[in-house]
Design a protein around this motif. Sequence first.
Motif, PDB file in Angstrom:
ATOM      1  N   THR A 250      24.318  31.440  37.057  1.00 53.41           N
ATOM      2  CA  THR A 250      24.500  30.550  35.862  1.00 53.41           C
ATOM      3  C   THR A 250      23.316  29.654  35.575  1.00 53.41           C
ATOM      4  OG1 THR A 250      27.036  30.485  36.002  1.00 53.41           O
ATOM      5  CG2 THR A 250      25.966  28.338  35.001  1.00 53.41           C
ATOM      6  N   ASP A 251      22.561  28.885  36.906  1.00 54.68           N
ATOM      7  CA  ASP A 251      21.579  27.896  36.593  1.00 54.68           C
ATOM      8  C   ASP A 251      20.548  28.858  35.891  1.00 54.68           C
ATOM      9  OD1 ASP A 251      23.262  26.557  38.201  1.00 54.68           O
ATOM     10  OD2 ASP A 251      21.852  26.480  39.885  1.00 54.68           O
ATOM     11  N   VAL A 254      21.428  29.689  32.122  1.00 55.09           N
ATOM     12  CA  VAL A 254      21.467  28.543  31.203  1.00 55.09           C
ATOM     13  C   VAL A 254      20.019  27.887  31.212  1.00 55.09           C
ATOM     14  CG1 VAL A 254      22.188  26.224  31.164  1.00 55.09           C
ATOM     15  CG2 VAL A 254      23.814  27.856  31.910  1.00 55.09           C
ATOM     16  N   SER A 255      19.208  27.976  32.203  1.00 52.48           N
ATOM     17  CA  SER A 255      17.606  27.667  32.090  1.00 52.48           C
ATOM     18  C   SER A 255      16.936  28.502  31.263  1.00 52.48           C
ATOM     19  CB  SER A 255      17.195  27.732  33.349  1.00 52.48           C
ATOM     20  OG  SER A 255      17.930  27.063  34.443  1.00 52.48           O
ATOM     21  N   LEU A 259      15.190  27.123  27.822  1.00 52.90           N
ATOM     22  CA  LEU A 259      13.630  27.257  28.009  1.00 52.90           C
ATOM     23  C   LEU A 259      13.043  28.258  26.982  1.00 52.90           C
ATOM     24  CD1 LEU A 259      12.919  27.123  31.619  1.00 52.90           C
ATOM     25  CD2 LEU A 259      12.600  25.440  30.337  1.00 52.90           C
ATOM     26  N   ILE A 300      30.980  28.550  28.795  1.00 55.85           N
ATOM     27  CA  ILE A 300      31.203  27.189  28.759  1.00 55.85           C
ATOM     28  C   ILE A 300      30.079  26.159  28.775  1.00 55.85           C
ATOM     29  CG2 ILE A 300      32.874  25.515  29.648  1.00 55.85           C
ATOM     30  CD1 ILE A 300      34.567  27.941  30.442  1.00 55.85           C
ATOM     31  N   THR A 301      29.394  26.495  29.818  1.00 54.37           N
ATOM     32  CA  THR A 301      28.348  25.345  29.994  1.00 54.37           C
ATOM     33  C   THR A 301      27.181  25.296  28.936  1.00 54.37           C
ATOM     34  OG1 THR A 301      28.307  26.004  32.477  1.00 54.37           O
ATOM     35  CG2 THR A 301      26.407  24.732  31.549  1.00 54.37           C
ATOM     36  N   HIS A 304      28.863  23.748  26.157  1.00 49.49           N
ATOM     37  CA  HIS A 304      28.820  22.229  25.875  1.00 49.49           C
ATOM     38  C   HIS A 304      27.643  21.586  26.080  1.00 49.49           C
ATOM     39  CE1 HIS A 304      33.213  22.119  25.343  1.00 49.49           C
ATOM     40  NE2 HIS A 304      33.146  23.052  26.290  1.00 49.49           N
ATOM     41  N   ALA A 305      26.747  22.016  27.016  1.00 49.37           N
ATOM     42  CA  ALA A 305      25.528  21.436  27.246  1.00 49.37           C
ATOM     43  C   ALA A 305      24.903  21.316  26.048  1.00 49.37           C
ATOM     44  CB  ALA A 305      24.695  22.235  28.515  1.00 49.37           C
ATOM     45  N   THR A 308      26.309  18.528  23.830  1.00 45.87           N
ATOM     46  CA  THR A 308      25.860  17.066  24.582  1.00 45.87           C
ATOM     47  C   THR A 308      24.534  16.691  24.189  1.00 45.87           C
ATOM     48  OG1 THR A 308      27.540  17.693  26.218  1.00 45.87           O
ATOM     49  CG2 THR A 308      26.172  15.908  26.683  1.00 45.87           C
TER      50      THR A 308
ATOM     51  N   VAL B 254      30.624  14.162  29.229  1.00 49.26           N
ATOM     52  CA  VAL B 254      29.408  14.790  29.938  1.00 49.26           C
ATOM     53  C   VAL B 254      27.991  13.743  29.764  1.00 49.26           C
ATOM     54  CG1 VAL B 254      27.605  16.699  30.101  1.00 49.26           C
ATOM     55  CG2 VAL B 254      30.127  17.128  29.741  1.00 49.26           C
ATOM     56  N   MET B 258      26.195  11.597  32.423  1.00 43.51           N
ATOM     57  CA  MET B 258      24.845  11.850  32.560  1.00 43.51           C
ATOM     58  C   MET B 258      24.037  10.476  32.342  1.00 43.51           C
ATOM     59  SD  MET B 258      23.420  15.379  30.836  1.00 43.51           S
ATOM     60  CE  MET B 258      22.981  15.207  29.452  1.00 43.51           C
ATOM     61  N   ILE B 300      33.314  22.329  34.615  1.00 37.76           N
ATOM     62  CA  ILE B 300      32.464  23.405  34.539  1.00 37.76           C
ATOM     63  C   ILE B 300      31.124  23.169  33.950  1.00 37.76           C
ATOM     64  CG2 ILE B 300      32.111  25.730  33.788  1.00 37.76           C
ATOM     65  CD1 ILE B 300      35.080  26.052  33.590  1.00 37.76           C
ATOM     66  N   THR B 301      31.071  22.461  32.905  1.00 35.50           N
ATOM     67  CA  THR B 301      29.901  22.032  32.358  1.00 35.50           C
ATOM     68  C   THR B 301      28.913  21.152  33.097  1.00 35.50           C
ATOM     69  OG1 THR B 301      30.767  22.219  30.108  1.00 35.50           O
ATOM     70  CG2 THR B 301      28.639  21.299  30.269  1.00 35.50           C
ATOM     71  N   HIS B 304      27.616  22.688  36.171  1.00 31.51           N
ATOM     72  CA  HIS B 304      26.355  23.835  36.080  1.00 31.51           C
ATOM     73  C   HIS B 304      24.943  23.382  35.181  1.00 31.51           C
ATOM     74  CE1 HIS B 304      28.195  27.166  37.616  1.00 31.51           C
ATOM     75  NE2 HIS B 304      29.492  26.939  37.060  1.00 31.51           N
ATOM     76  N   ALA B 305      25.571  22.470  34.346  1.00 28.86           N
ATOM     77  CA  ALA B 305      24.415  21.599  33.643  1.00 28.86           C
ATOM     78  C   ALA B 305      23.532  20.655  34.637  1.00 28.86           C
ATOM     79  CB  ALA B 305      25.018  20.611  32.467  1.00 28.86           C
ATOM     80  N   ALA B 307      23.063  21.340  37.911  1.00 30.54           N
ATOM     81  CA  ALA B 307      22.671  22.239  38.613  1.00 30.54           C
ATOM     82  C   ALA B 307      21.467  22.817  37.980  1.00 30.54           C
ATOM     83  CB  ALA B 307      23.427  23.222  39.160  1.00 30.54           C
ATOM     84  N   THR B 308      21.550  23.076  36.704  1.00 31.43           N
ATOM     85  CA  THR B 308      20.427  23.448  35.729  1.00 31.43           C
ATOM     86  C   THR B 308      19.391  22.787  35.659  1.00 31.43           C
ATOM     87  OG1 THR B 308      22.170  25.007  34.678  1.00 31.43           O
ATOM     88  CG2 THR B 308      20.048  24.818  33.699  1.00 31.43           C
ATOM     89  N   PHE B 311      17.341  22.321  38.818  1.00 31.24           N
ATOM     90  CA  PHE B 311      16.687  23.518  39.066  1.00 31.24           C
ATOM     91  C   PHE B 311      15.317  23.656  38.053  1.00 31.24           C
ATOM     92  CE2 PHE B 311      16.396  28.140  37.607  1.00 31.24           C
ATOM     93  CZ  PHE B 311      16.176  28.599  38.941  1.00 31.24           C
ATOM     94  N   ILE B 312      15.515  23.272  37.098  1.00 29.57           N
ATOM     95  CA  ILE B 312      14.378  23.356  36.113  1.00 29.57           C
ATOM     96  C   ILE B 312      13.358  22.334  36.529  1.00 29.57           C
ATOM     97  CG2 ILE B 312      13.370  22.729  33.789  1.00 29.57           C
ATOM     98  CD1 ILE B 312      16.089  23.988  32.548  1.00 29.57           C
TER      99      ILE B 312
END
Lengths: 543, 543
Positions: A250-251, A254-255, A259, A300-301, A304-305, A308, B254, B258, B300-301, B304-305, B307-308, B311-312
């Motif tokens: 997932t990471d 989504v990244s 990007l 889902i992420t 919503h991400a 957001t 979210v 954040m 979930i968001t 993962h968000a 973590a993402t 990660f970035i």
Amino acid sequence: MSSNLETLVLSSKLAVQSDYASVVSITLFVGLLCACIVIGHLLEGNRWINESITALFLGLVTGVVILLTTKGKSSRILVFSEDLFFIYLLPPIIFNAGFQVKKKQFFRNFMTITLFGALGTLISFTIISLGAIGLFKRLNLGSLDLGDYLAIGAIFSATDSVCTLQVLNQDETPFLYSLVFGEGVVNDATSVVLFNAIQKFDLVHMDAVFVVQLVGNFIYLFFTSTVLGAVAGLLSAYIIKKLYFGRHSTDREVSLMMLMAYLSYMIAELLGLSSILTVFFCGIVMSHYTWHNVTESSRITTKHAFATMSFIAEIFLFLYVGMDALDIEKWKFVSDSPAKSVGLSSLLVGLVLMGRAAFVFPLSFLSNLTKKSPTEKINIRQQVIIWWAGLMRGAVSIALAYNQFARAGHTQLRGNAIMITSTITVVLFSTVVFGLLTKPLIRLLLPHVPKHMSSMSSDPPSPKSFLSRLLETGQGSEVEAGRFDSIEPSSFRMLLTKPSKSVHHYWRKFDNAFMRPAFGGRGFVPFIPGSPTERDYRAEEEH
Amino acid sequence: MSSNLETLVLSSKLAVQSDYASVVSITLFVGLLCACIVIGHLLEGNRWINESITALFLGLVTGVVILLTTKGKSSRILVFSEDLFFIYLLPPIIFNAGFQVKKKQFFRNFMTITLFGALGTLISFTIISLGAIGLFKRLNLGSLDLGDYLAIGAIFSATDSVCTLQVLNQDETPFLYSLVFGEGVVNDATSVVLFNAIQKFDLVHMDAVFVVQLVGNFIYLFFTSTVLGAVAGLLSAYIIKKLYFGRHSTDREVSLMMLMAYLSYMIAELLGLSSILTVFFCGIVMSHYTWHNVTESSRITTKHAFATMSFIAEIFLFLYVGMDALDIEKWKFVSDSPAKSVGLSSLLVGLVLMGRAAFVFPLSFLSNLTKKSPTEKINIRQQVIIWWAGLMRGAVSIALAYNQFARAGHTQLRGNAIMITSTITVVLFSTVVFGLLTKPLIRLLLPHVPKHMSSMSSDPPSPKSFLSRLLETGQGSEVEAGRFDSIEPSSFRMLLTKPSKSVHHYWRKFDNAFMRPAFGGRGFVPFIPGSPTERDYRAEEEH
């Protein structure tokens, strides 16, 4: 050698100085953002106010407080920078709009949207420029040249897509939303072409060749920007489909999506294309292909991400415009002639109203001519709403005004300062007044909008409506697609009678035969047993 | 008046200039980030390489390419700024670590972690400072004063928490992970105290009072930073529980989580506290309370968000350090004495090795004395891994080195430039060599780690392991909690024999009686019928 180190030392000293100032301003902004969200939520029942208006007012109030505490020295913490706006705030907002847009509705009205966005902007630009040339001379604004008048036309023809997202609801009025918002996106491409043309403007060559060049330029820009966005979206779909298949993370997914979308925006910016158009189409392609290739939790992420990020960027933007509006330096120049400033702003608002009316009603009439079914036509009430909902001017206008009038030179101090303050006045007025009145206007003119839908409209996209809408949209278009295939046979006659539907039909065929097998998409990514979703559900059931 | 406008014009011109440069650099960075993710994924099978090392090498390669294309003028696109690092990159990484940390494991080892992080850093600082005073004089580095030597001790005692996250796996070696990473977080608080102490350093007052002040300062800082983080976390839990109850909106939830986390970091930064400690505890509190108050899709968001984003930020950081390492300006100063630079770097690496050994083994011995059960003791193999895994120095060291040696003044040009390049050399060497050898070392020393677990270690947290881990952890600690309550009766005897378990027991009682009813948490937020999750599942079943 020593000068090198001195530079190093100096830059590091600057960095340390800016460090504390930026910590203070970021803390303030983040705190205000939190306040906006909480206050916006508390005022949720109110049909007039939303987070944007709250942010605008909170920004103004904060500006006043800072003005009083610094004793009139400065009202702003951050200087309005095009960087901040175009590089950080706009991309997530436009990308999310493309990602969440109802694609069918959008493409069904594609011709009308392009007509409004391209020809409409040009008409509005012409009227505002001519009006400015005719009316401003009486105000004694100093020597504005023809380039300045044309720039004024372009500045006040730039609609504010972000405001449109706020006042129109995709669920409540899908047709109007897709039309007004889509127009705003195409409007950006037209603005870029117009601005480039104005910079190269030359009265000697003002002939048919110039017009052809302008049109050719627009088509080139529109095409390349769209293709760039689509390629970025398809590339992300391909990479995720090929490389990640069977061992999704997932990471990384989504990244990569985030990007790649941002990369497409920045490349468009770098190449002088319409980055808004690029990232909008990148969002559309990603929601059509890439989104179906990723894991359930990534879906889902991302949904919503992205929403957001767009939400935060929007509030930030309004907060920022509100705070920037009270910048004392700009108002110093006009304080000796308040009447002139008010007059100029009123004139501009009038020109904006006229300029938009001058293309919405004629072009709607033209668009209606091509449609046979009365349900597909844009009726007069809808035309009024389209006219009204696109009147707001926003941060794009402010950025363009700074670009034109703070850079133009030192010779026209007076006129320049007044133009900037007037732009801010028009932006604030149009956002607050037109923005606040849009919802009541829709209720007045379109009372047949379902009750439960309109109660939803005061809600921002909540996860409930969100997820269910997602599923509904997905299933809905699937169902409709099936209906197309079974009831209406593909034929040449259809292409003549119902061109847009038939284009959609052929597109679906092409999509299913070539695009989806290559890039993935709904139904083309096999279900992986033991995927996180399945496990998740099993665990829930056992629970 | 005219000067005002001139400033406006100037600043806007600067903004336009910086605009293009920043567009280029952002495009390059985003493109490289995408490349790192794809390459990192392709090399996933490789047990040595991960995204960080890829990013570091890609950064170095890009630096070389830029160096060649600009013909030796500049190797960097962005200047290393503490702003970028401390304000944008570090907060998401540390917050996510706190959010995803195994709280039970962390708090069970709390005393040992604090011992290592506080006393250990002090020992390491002392040894490196004394070693530098004793050994550097032979290298003829110019006149470094006592303050510089102490700063060197602080710079090279600052462990790199980000690297720890990369080389140690929370699932594979939970005990070592929580110890080394937790130590790194506490280390930050100690570093802040040390740096403040060094700046106020005064040989005349170097007495017992000073030491007491130092200890008092540390305790104060540790306490206030932790409390600030906890308060921010609890506030977010309370707001979401009270205001949003029954009509949840994922975007707002979210956003609030954040923004509140970021706000806590910035306030800590503003107040001169340890912002790392603050945001880490904010993450812990948010995952314990706030996370349970939000909707399923928000859960979930956020998981993962966050973590993402982390990660970035991590990849960006390594890319950045790699690119910054080739900055030609810094290396010009040392090009006439390469041997000296190599010697200094080797000395520093040696001191780092010694400084860490000097506290890991004695403090482990001390910690083992307090524990009766042999399974709870830190055995010698684990001690070696703790020693080794904490050797990496990272961007914090670079930032501190810039802070001390690029700001100190113009008088010691030579020594300052060499100190900065040596710091970069040590960071690169320790990250690559110690970083690469950690995983093989763990495999060598701890062969009893389950096979399927160690195959996982080359994977970054994937959604599969992620979601299932989530569920397992949740259920696991629930089950364990139940066991505690039923098997072991609460008694005063327990407090004497098993203090940490008993503290945990009383904490749970307090948590259930007071905290969770007020702030929400697992089991304290009723299930809402018709919530998006339920709908989502139903739709899936009907599908």
